[in-house]
Design a protein around this motif. Structure first.
Motif, mmCIF file in Angstrom:
data_model
loop_
_atom_site.group_PDB
_atom_site.id
_atom_site.type_symbol
_atom_site.label_atom_id
_atom_site.label_comp_id
_atom_site.label_asym_id
_atom_site.label_seq_id
_atom_site.Cartn_x
_atom_site.Cartn_y
_atom_site.Cartn_z
ATOM 1 N N ALA A 133 0.832 -1.202 0.000
ATOM 2 C CA ALA A 133 0.000 0.000 0.000
ATOM 3 C C ALA A 133 0.868 1.253 0.000
ATOM 4 N N ALA A 134 1.997 1.212 0.712
ATOM 5 C CA ALA A 134 2.897 2.356 0.757
ATOM 6 C C ALA A 134 3.524 2.609 -0.613
ATOM 7 N N ARG A 136 2.130 2.025 -3.470
ATOM 8 C CA ARG A 136 1.105 2.666 -4.291
ATOM 9 C C ARG A 136 1.017 4.154 -3.985
ATOM 10 N N GLN A 137 1.067 4.508 -2.713
ATOM 11 C CA GLN A 137 1.020 5.921 -2.339
ATOM 12 C C GLN A 137 2.224 6.670 -2.905
ATOM 13 N N SER A 138 3.389 6.056 -2.850
ATOM 14 C CA SER A 138 4.587 6.692 -3.390
ATOM 15 C C SER A 138 4.465 6.908 -4.884
ATOM 16 N N ALA A 142 2.113 10.637 -3.143
ATOM 17 C CA ALA A 142 1.699 10.864 -1.759
ATOM 18 C C ALA A 142 2.806 10.392 -0.817
ATOM 19 N N GLU A 143 2.765 10.851 0.404
ATOM 20 C CA GLU A 143 3.761 10.473 1.402
ATOM 21 C C GLU A 143 3.145 9.465 2.363
ATOM 22 N N PRO A 144 3.501 8.190 2.245
ATOM 23 C CA PRO A 144 2.925 7.188 3.154
ATOM 24 C C PRO A 144 3.379 7.427 4.587
ATOM 25 N N THR A 202 9.448 1.403 -4.588
ATOM 26 C CA THR A 202 9.695 2.665 -3.889
ATOM 27 C C THR A 202 11.064 3.234 -4.243
ATOM 28 N N CYS A 221 -2.436 2.486 -11.366
ATOM 29 C CA CYS A 221 -3.177 2.416 -10.100
ATOM 30 C C CYS A 221 -4.227 1.303 -10.141
#
Length: 313
Positions: A133-134, A136-138, A142-144, A202, A221
């Protein structure tokens, strides 16, 4: 199924025969002997007794001609081959003080070992899913709360805990109990690899001065989200024995592969730097999903005793 296989007491006489049968299967699986004489010598029994055991195994389709183990039949008959609990080693049958010590240790709370392994697997799955999930945010900028790479040591620690428990079990368990343990170890390793791929994604994002927007970002995504859904199906199969979820998993996997093919066609229109970046990320994402699917295939076999009729792309 494999929950039940962790503890199943059997008659001592039958157990001795089961142990020999297990040795025969393990020897075939490990050495692929060319002759009956070689197999008998490897197991340490007479050819006449071996012929009797092979007749039984062939009748159940566990061993085929040329001494090949049929894994599907093996798992379907696993409960008849060997117990997965040290109830099978009693103080009356133990030959040494060491064996009696092992028996006493193993027969304490015989049903708890499987629950312990499942709990450790669940803890490992939780952290690797968080890493995914982190990542995907990266990818979307976005900042996980906790980046994937900061969780790597925790994932490694939990992976090690699963393997340590399974190693302890394998050392004191007759085959095919150690075969089941090996399958569970593979599931644990697959989960750890998912976390590793999340860390890799990442790193690629952090080291590339490129950013995606629009339709390409949306497509990637979508792949991330489909992978999350596949992991949900895996956890339902593994931890809840929801075998019906396997059909949904296969359907989702087929959709993922179609979406990946379309995505790779789409990114060819970009400049080499962007193309290389997107291909690297999506290939790593594809591998993460593959290991979830593979783990689900193993879980279906362990629960049902049947090899799923599905070959992963």
């Amino acid at each position: 199924m494999f929950r039940e296989m962790w503890h199943r007491p059997q008659d001592a006489t039958r157990q001795g025969r089961d142990a020999t049968i297990a040795q025969v299967i393990e020897s075939i699986d490990r050495t692929a002997p060319e002759t009956k004489a070689r197999l008998a010598a490897d197991v340490g029994i007479s050819e006449q007794y071996l012929s009797e055991l092979l007749q039984e195994l062939k009748a159940d389709d566990i061993v085929r001609k040329a001494y090949v183990v049929d894994n599907t039949s093996l798992y379907a008959n696993a409960d008849a081959l060997s117990p997965l609990d040290a109830d099978s080693v009693t103080n009356e049958t133990a030959d040494t003080d060491h064996e009696r010590d092992v028996a006493e240790a193993e027969t304490t709370a015989p049903g708890e070992r499987g629950e312990t392994v499942l709990d450790l697997l669940a803890r490992l799955e939780d952290v690797t899913t968080t890493q995914y999930a982190a990542a995907r945010q990266s990818f979307v900028g976005a900042e996980p709360e906790r980046p994937a790479d900061t969780l790597e040591s925790l994932a490694n620690e939990r992976h090690s805990a699963v393997l340590s428990e399974l190693k302890s079990y394998t050392l004191t368990t007759d085959w095919p109990g150690n075969r089941v343990a090996a399958d569970l170890a593979t599931i644990a390793t697959n989960l750890e690899i998912v976390g590793d791929r999340a860390c890799f994604i990442t790193d690629v994002i952090d080291n590339q001065e490129v950013a995606t927007t629009g339709v390409v970002e949306e497509r990637v995504c979508d792949i991330f989200d489909a992978g999350k859904q596949i992991n949900d199906y895996l956890t339902a199969i593994l931890f809840e024995c929801d075998l019906a979820a396997h059909d949904d998993l296969i359907a989702q996997e087929e959709t993922v592969h179609r979406d990946l093919d379309e995505l790779f066609e789409l990114v060819t229109a970009y400049d080499p730097e962007m193309y290389g970046y997107l291909v690297t990320v999506t290939r790593a994402l594809e591998r993460a999903i593959y290991y979830w699917v593979h783990a689900a295939e193993i879980a279906v076999r362990l629960h049902s005793g049947v090899q799923p009729d599905h070959v992963m792309i």
